[in-house]
Write an enzyme that holds these catalytic residues in place. Sequence first.
Site, PDB file in Angstrom:
ATOM      1  N   ASN A 162       0.807  -1.241   0.000  1.00 51.65           N
ATOM      2  CA  ASN A 162       0.000   0.000   0.000  1.00 51.65           C
ATOM      3  C   ASN A 162       0.830   1.277   0.000  1.00 51.65           C
ATOM      4  OD1 ASN A 162       0.708  -0.500   2.671  1.00 51.65           O
ATOM      5  ND2 ASN A 162      -1.199   0.296   3.495  1.00 51.65           N
ATOM      6  N   GLU A 261       4.932  -3.897  12.287  1.00 46.70           N
ATOM      7  CA  GLU A 261       3.924  -2.845  12.044  1.00 46.70           C
ATOM      8  C   GLU A 261       2.750  -3.547  11.389  1.00 46.70           C
ATOM      9  OE1 GLU A 261       4.109   0.317  12.849  1.00 46.70           O
ATOM     10  OE2 GLU A 261       6.220   0.492  13.394  1.00 46.70           O
ATOM     11  N   CYS A 295      -3.224   1.492   6.822  1.00 51.79           N
ATOM     12  CA  CYS A 295      -3.407   0.792   8.101  1.00 51.79           C
ATOM     13  C   CYS A 295      -4.027   1.705   9.142  1.00 51.79           C
ATOM     14  CB  CYS A 295      -2.074   0.262   8.585  1.00 51.79           C
ATOM     15  SG  CYS A 295      -0.835   1.555   8.625  1.00 51.79           S
ATOM     16  N   GLU A 469       8.518   3.060  14.232  1.00 50.39           N
ATOM     17  CA  GLU A 469       9.296   3.530  13.084  1.00 50.39           C
ATOM     18  C   GLU A 469       9.260   5.046  13.050  1.00 50.39           C
ATOM     19  OE1 GLU A 469       9.561  -0.030   9.959  1.00 50.39           O
ATOM     20  OE2 GLU A 469       7.722   1.111   9.743  1.00 50.39           O
TER      21      GLU A 469
HETATM   22  P1  NAP Z   1       0.511  -9.051   3.928  1.00 55.93           P
HETATM   23  O1  NAP Z   1      -0.282  -9.983   3.113  1.00 55.93           O
HETATM   24  O2  NAP Z   1       0.750  -9.407   5.351  1.00 55.93           O
HETATM   25  O3  NAP Z   1       1.896  -8.882   3.142  1.00 55.93           O
HETATM   26  C1  NAP Z   1       2.883  -7.974   3.538  1.00 55.93           C
HETATM   27  C2  NAP Z   1       4.226  -8.463   3.047  1.00 55.93           C
HETATM   28  O4  NAP Z   1       4.522  -9.701   3.673  1.00 55.93           O
HETATM   29  C3  NAP Z   1       4.303  -8.727   1.541  1.00 55.93           C
HETATM   30  O5  NAP Z   1       5.600  -8.443   1.099  1.00 55.93           O
HETATM   31  C4  NAP Z   1       4.028 -10.227   1.465  1.00 55.93           C
HETATM   32  O6  NAP Z   1       4.572 -10.842   0.325  1.00 55.93           O
HETATM   33  C5  NAP Z   1       4.796 -10.675   2.681  1.00 55.93           C
HETATM   34  N1  NAP Z   1       4.405 -11.972   3.192  1.00 55.93           N
HETATM   35  C6  NAP Z   1       3.196 -12.588   3.165  1.00 55.93           C
HETATM   36  N2  NAP Z   1       3.280 -13.796   3.780  1.00 55.93           N
HETATM   37  C7  NAP Z   1       4.569 -13.927   4.196  1.00 55.93           C
HETATM   38  C8  NAP Z   1       5.292 -14.944   4.870  1.00 55.93           C
HETATM   39  N3  NAP Z   1       4.711 -16.063   5.291  1.00 55.93           N
HETATM   40  N4  NAP Z   1       6.610 -14.734   5.106  1.00 55.93           N
HETATM   41  C9  NAP Z   1       7.214 -13.607   4.699  1.00 55.93           C
HETATM   42  N5  NAP Z   1       6.593 -12.608   4.057  1.00 55.93           N
HETATM   43  C10 NAP Z   1       5.273 -12.769   3.819  1.00 55.93           C
HETATM   44  O7  NAP Z   1      -0.101  -7.579   3.934  1.00 55.93           O
HETATM   45  P2  NAP Z   1      -0.523  -6.687   2.704  1.00 55.93           P
HETATM   46  O8  NAP Z   1      -1.850  -7.155   2.232  1.00 55.93           O
HETATM   47  O9  NAP Z   1       0.585  -6.556   1.729  1.00 55.93           O
HETATM   48  O10 NAP Z   1      -0.666  -5.256   3.420  1.00 55.93           O
HETATM   49  C11 NAP Z   1      -1.796  -4.861   4.067  1.00 55.93           C
HETATM   50  C12 NAP Z   1      -1.635  -5.025   5.575  1.00 55.93           C
HETATM   51  O11 NAP Z   1      -0.516  -4.284   6.016  1.00 55.93           O
HETATM   52  C13 NAP Z   1      -2.814  -4.460   6.331  1.00 55.93           C
HETATM   53  O12 NAP Z   1      -3.163  -5.325   7.374  1.00 55.93           O
HETATM   54  C14 NAP Z   1      -2.280  -3.145   6.872  1.00 55.93           C
HETATM   55  O13 NAP Z   1      -2.927  -2.680   8.032  1.00 55.93           O
HETATM   56  C15 NAP Z   1      -0.865  -3.492   7.139  1.00 55.93           C
HETATM   57  N6  NAP Z   1      -0.037  -2.279   7.196  1.00 55.93           N
HETATM   58  C16 NAP Z   1       0.424  -1.880   8.403  1.00 55.93           C
HETATM   59  C17 NAP Z   1       1.179  -0.720   8.494  1.00 55.93           C
HETATM   60  C18 NAP Z   1       1.711  -0.260   9.816  1.00 55.93           C
HETATM   61  O14 NAP Z   1       2.587   0.605   9.819  1.00 55.93           O
HETATM   62  N7  NAP Z   1       1.248  -0.794  10.931  1.00 55.93           N
HETATM   63  C19 NAP Z   1       1.469   0.022   7.341  1.00 55.93           C
HETATM   64  C20 NAP Z   1       0.976  -0.411   6.114  1.00 55.93           C
HETATM   65  C21 NAP Z   1       0.225  -1.587   6.058  1.00 55.93           C
HETATM   66  P3  NAP Z   1       3.649 -11.182  -0.949  1.00 55.93           P
HETATM   67  O15 NAP Z   1       3.270  -9.883  -1.509  1.00 55.93           O
HETATM   68  O16 NAP Z   1       4.554 -11.948  -1.816  1.00 55.93           O
HETATM   69  O17 NAP Z   1       2.479 -11.962  -0.428  1.00 55.93           O
END
Ligand code: NAP
Length: 492
Positions: A162, A261, A295, A469
């Site tokens: 995102n 995060e 998020c 962060e």
């Molecule tokens: P996600 O599915 O958890 O994926 C995030 C990253 O992790 C991607 O690079 C993904 O790779 C990787 N990943 C997935 N499964 C993994 C595993 N088993 N081992 C290692 N890496 C793995 O999340 P998203 O859909 O990309 O992002 C949305 C989420 O991020 C939301 O829940 C949002 O709230 C959260 N977010 C939090 C913050 C914060 O600062 N707290 C900021 C932004 C977003 P792939 O793309 O290859 O699956």
Amino acid sequence: MAYEHANPELLARSITALEAVPASKLTGTQGDIGVDDPATGEQIATIPNHTVETALEAVGLADAAGKLWAKTTPRHRSDVLHAVYAKLIENRENLALVMSREMGKPINEAYGEVQYAADYVRWFAEEALRAGGSYREAPAGGATMITLRGPVGLSVLITPWNFPMAMATRKLAPALAAGCGAVVKPATLTPLTTYLTVKLFEEAGVPEGLIQVITTGSASAFSSAVLADERVRKVSFTGSTPVGAALMELAGKNIIKSSMELGGNAPLLIFDDADLERTIDGVILSKMRNGGQTCVSANRILVQEGIADAFLEGFTERMAGLVRGNPLNTEVELGPVVDHRAVERLQHLVDDAVAKGADLRTGGSAVSGPGHFFEATVLADVPADAEITTTEIFGPVSSITRFKTQEEAIAQANDTCFGLAGYVFTESLDRALNVAETLETGMVGINQGMLSNVAAPFGGVKQSGIGREGSSEGLEEYQEVRYFNVTRRETY
Ligand code: NAP
């Protein structure tokens, strides 16, 4: 007005920008992965599907370069990061266009993200000089105690789709400032911005090899392998809570320092005494930035009874008037969501809420045609048992309920396992601070919908994460404290 097609001039410039994205220098792959433009569904690039062996090779290369980098002076690291900042700003157009193409972020917001992402680099260029440490007498005397903060070592950085640039620099800049090498794994949906960003880091003077980029269609195989490697000393992850929990389990086996995060379910509280116009502006910003795919987006909007009707009327009018369309138009305020799964998930959440009694004020449907678009949607009087109240919406759908008392609103707001961001709108300073202190979240916006700032500690409590962060805390996440005890005796 809806813009179905990209502005031809911006489209042409985006094609040139995509050509500036470098190919991976790592050759061990098991085929390629396509990267699509979510506004059209068209494939715009391919990236390598690196093997696990390649990921481990990257760990070795970044670790070796990191050991040399750790020996450089803080001033040198600061100077290099200042040069990176200048390079990123010089290339802001290419970065924004690539980001907009692969992620669907409206071009004006993409420019904003480039500046925000570069600001982390400038901030940590400054923080690199303030690594901390202390020198003090032992309480019982007879010894001097010295503490030093040094680099934690090789860092694995996993980022979401995102904010493809800011989530990378928010980790890379403090890692490099502290003296660490890094392996970055961007989201498979949006890897191109990371490849381009890292190339610009190197052009500005970051040693080749210090940052490795791994792209893979098998994220779990990647994390299982690299987090079992004893050379890895740090993992920093931004993404969903279930993936964060799985990574913490892997990191725990090797006692790897972890920052997480994770997801949110932000409550936004509007009290009767709030300034209506300022509130609507703030809610639009919090809810609709990045098409609601942040998020810290307002996930549950709680409005006190006395102001609820006026707020709903004004907010619905603003939501219905947002200009939707291809993000390569400067007038567009709402681009596509990231993929077809997001469209299906949003439709399910809206249908479920309406079936359970929510009042659909505007929007409510996927947009037919190419690309992955969903209407700006307002759901009022959403019942407590609707799925949308417990799920991170991550899209342009707002969920609104009414409350009578502050006590009732706080109880609802805190009734979640998440605790990333919260918001309060009121003209009473006492109420604002009382509510902010009572909300179980890592961050609270008071009369405003935008929390992020490089100088602020960004992060959550409860299941929204561990660590911070930005700010000075962001550097400490990449440092380890060491302590020397020096016995002293009088010499005169
Ligand atoms: P996600 O599915 O958890 O994926 C995030 C990253 O992790 C991607 O690079 C993904 O790779 C990787 N990943 C997935 N499964 C993994 C595993 N088993 N081992 C290692 N890496 C793995 O999340 P998203 O859909 O990309 O992002 C949305 C989420 O991020 C939301 O829940 C949002 O709230 C959260 N977010 C939090 C913050 C914060 O600062 N707290 C900021 C932004 C977003 P792939 O793309 O290859 O699956």
